[in-house]
Design a protein around this motif. Structure first.
Motif, PDB file in Angstrom:
ATOM      1  N   HIS A   1     -12.436   7.961 -11.076  1.00  0.00           N
ATOM      2  CA  HIS A   1     -12.622   7.099  -9.903  1.00  0.00           C
ATOM      3  C   HIS A   1     -14.195   6.785  -9.787  1.00  0.00           C
ATOM      4  CE1 HIS A   1      -9.223   9.597  -9.086  1.00  0.00           C
ATOM      5  NE2 HIS A   1      -8.758   8.870  -8.141  1.00  0.00           N
TER       6      HIS A   1
ATOM      7  N   ASP B   1      -4.237  10.148  -3.524  1.00  0.00           N
ATOM      8  CA  ASP B   1      -5.066   8.885  -3.411  1.00  0.00           C
ATOM      9  C   ASP B   1      -4.282   7.955  -2.680  1.00  0.00           C
ATOM     10  OD1 ASP B   1      -6.995   9.910  -4.797  1.00  0.00           O
ATOM     11  OD2 ASP B   1      -6.777   8.792  -6.310  1.00  0.00           O
ATOM     12  N   HIS B   2      -4.929   6.827  -1.947  1.00  0.00           N
ATOM     13  CA  HIS B   2      -4.028   5.796  -1.193  1.00  0.00           C
ATOM     14  C   HIS B   2      -4.321   4.542  -1.894  1.00  0.00           C
ATOM     15  CE1 HIS B   2      -2.052   3.854   2.162  1.00  0.00           C
ATOM     16  NE2 HIS B   2      -3.110   2.976   2.168  1.00  0.00           N
TER      17      HIS B   2
ATOM     18  N   GLN C   1       0.889  -1.117   0.014  1.00  0.00           N
ATOM     19  CA  GLN C   1      -0.230  -0.250   0.098  1.00  0.00           C
ATOM     20  C   GLN C   1       1.048   1.270   0.090  1.00  0.00           C
ATOM     21  OE1 GLN C   1      -2.021   0.610   3.713  1.00  0.00           O
ATOM     22  NE2 GLN C   1      -0.800  -0.583   4.706  1.00  0.00           N
TER      23      GLN C   1
ATOM     24  N   ALA D   1      -7.824   9.166   1.207  1.00  0.00           N
ATOM     25  CA  ALA D   1      -7.835   8.540   2.526  1.00  0.00           C
ATOM     26  C   ALA D   1      -6.977   9.212   3.375  1.00  0.00           C
ATOM     27  CB  ALA D   1      -6.924   7.235   2.045  1.00  0.00           C
TER      28      ALA D   1
ATOM     29  N   GLN E   1      -8.236   4.432  -2.821  1.00  0.00           N
ATOM     30  CA  GLN E   1      -9.083   5.403  -2.108  1.00  0.00           C
ATOM     31  C   GLN E   1      -8.651   6.943  -2.273  1.00  0.00           C
ATOM     32  OE1 GLN E   1      -7.720   3.909   1.695  1.00  0.00           O
ATOM     33  NE2 GLN E   1      -9.421   2.095   1.678  1.00  0.00           N
ATOM     34  N   ARG E   2      -9.919   7.629  -2.490  1.00  0.00           N
ATOM     35  CA  ARG E   2      -9.526   8.944  -2.706  1.00  0.00           C
ATOM     36  C   ARG E   2      -9.443   9.728  -1.120  1.00  0.00           C
ATOM     37  NH1 ARG E   2     -12.292  11.977  -7.398  1.00  0.00           N
ATOM     38  NH2 ARG E   2     -10.536  13.023  -7.443  1.00  0.00           N
TER      39      ARG E   2
ATOM     40  N   THR F   1      -3.839   1.212   6.139  1.00  0.00           N
ATOM     41  CA  THR F   1      -4.365   0.110   6.981  1.00  0.00           C
ATOM     42  C   THR F   1      -3.332  -0.283   8.281  1.00  0.00           C
ATOM     43  OG1 THR F   1      -5.259  -2.180   7.232  1.00  0.00           O
ATOM     44  CG2 THR F   1      -3.378  -1.585   5.879  1.00  0.00           C
TER      45      THR F   1
ATOM     46  N   LEU G   1      -7.493  -1.330  -4.950  1.00  0.00           N
ATOM     47  CA  LEU G   1      -8.286  -0.366  -4.476  1.00  0.00           C
ATOM     48  C   LEU G   1      -7.570   0.936  -4.367  1.00  0.00           C
ATOM     49  CD1 LEU G   1      -9.723  -2.141  -1.369  1.00  0.00           C
ATOM     50  CD2 LEU G   1     -10.867  -1.684  -3.670  1.00  0.00           C
TER      51      LEU G   1
ATOM     52  N   PRO H   1     -13.832   2.681  -6.222  1.00  0.00           N
ATOM     53  CA  PRO H   1     -12.632   2.564  -5.574  1.00  0.00           C
ATOM     54  C   PRO H   1     -11.695   1.368  -6.319  1.00  0.00           C
ATOM     55  CG  PRO H   1     -14.032   2.831  -3.828  1.00  0.00           C
ATOM     56  CD  PRO H   1     -14.681   2.751  -5.014  1.00  0.00           C
TER      57      PRO H   1
END
Length: 184
Positions: free
Chosen positions: A172, A19-20, A6, A67, A64-65, A71, A62, A175
């Motif tokens: 987007h 983003d992530h 990630q 983020a 993620q916008r 995790t 994935l 996700p």
């Protein structure tokens, strides 16, 4: 599925800055991705479409916008390692190819030929990042050996060790609207 890596996409990466990105992959299914398309586009929910060898994808990407946090827990099967991004000049060569390395943004360095896909929403997928051929991810002792992993019992690989290019939907629309292109 195991969380292989990630990262936060640097702000300067067009369409995805901030983003992530999370990349999950099945530890026991090691195959290449086969793009499900119809009428010049990837099918609706292509990220969840069956694959020729499996009833469902064996990966999940994935994006993620905005983020706020990665995790918190590393995957229990893989040895967590810090991932540090460094800026570098990715000057395309005479064929328009960039550096062959792990990288986010810049110019892709297609191992074979450029591949282009249109998202089910209608947007052209955009190059986001790449993982070099034969990249190995260390695993904790006692984990099952990955079929066709090539690296031995102490590592896992992605997509049979092929060079992996992640293309994603710049709009987007979902996700999971990303596609892993595999080349060797």
């Amino acid at each position: 599925m195991a969380l292989f890596f990630q990262l936060d996409i640097p702000r300067g990466v067009e369409a995805f800055g901030g983003d992530h990105l999370l990349v999950f992959y099945c530890r026991v299914h090691n195959e290449v991705a086969d793009p499900p398309s119809a009428g010049g586009r990837l099918v609706p929910r292509y990220w969840a479409a069956p694959q020729p060898s499996e009833p469902a994808p064996f990966w999940r990407i994935l994006l993620q916008r905005h983020a706020t946090l990665p995790t918190a827990e590393p995957d229990p099967s893989l040895v967590p390692l810090p991932l540090t991004l460094q800026a570098f000049e990715d000057t395309p060569n005479a064929r328009g190819l960039g550096a062959q390395t792990s990288k986010v943004g810049g110019a892709s360095s297609w191992a074979q030929f450029p591949e282009y896909y249109r998202c089910a929403c209608g947007a052209d997928l955009v190059y986001l990042c790449q993982v070099p051929e034969d990249m190995e991810f260390a695993v904790h002792p006692g984990q099952p050996e990955q079929p066709d992993g090539g690296g031995g019992p102490d590592t896992y690989g992605l997509f049979l060790g092929n060079e992996v290019y992640i293309l994603a939907c710049p709009d987007h629309c979902d996700p999971a609207a990303a596609w892993p292109v595999n080349q060797n």
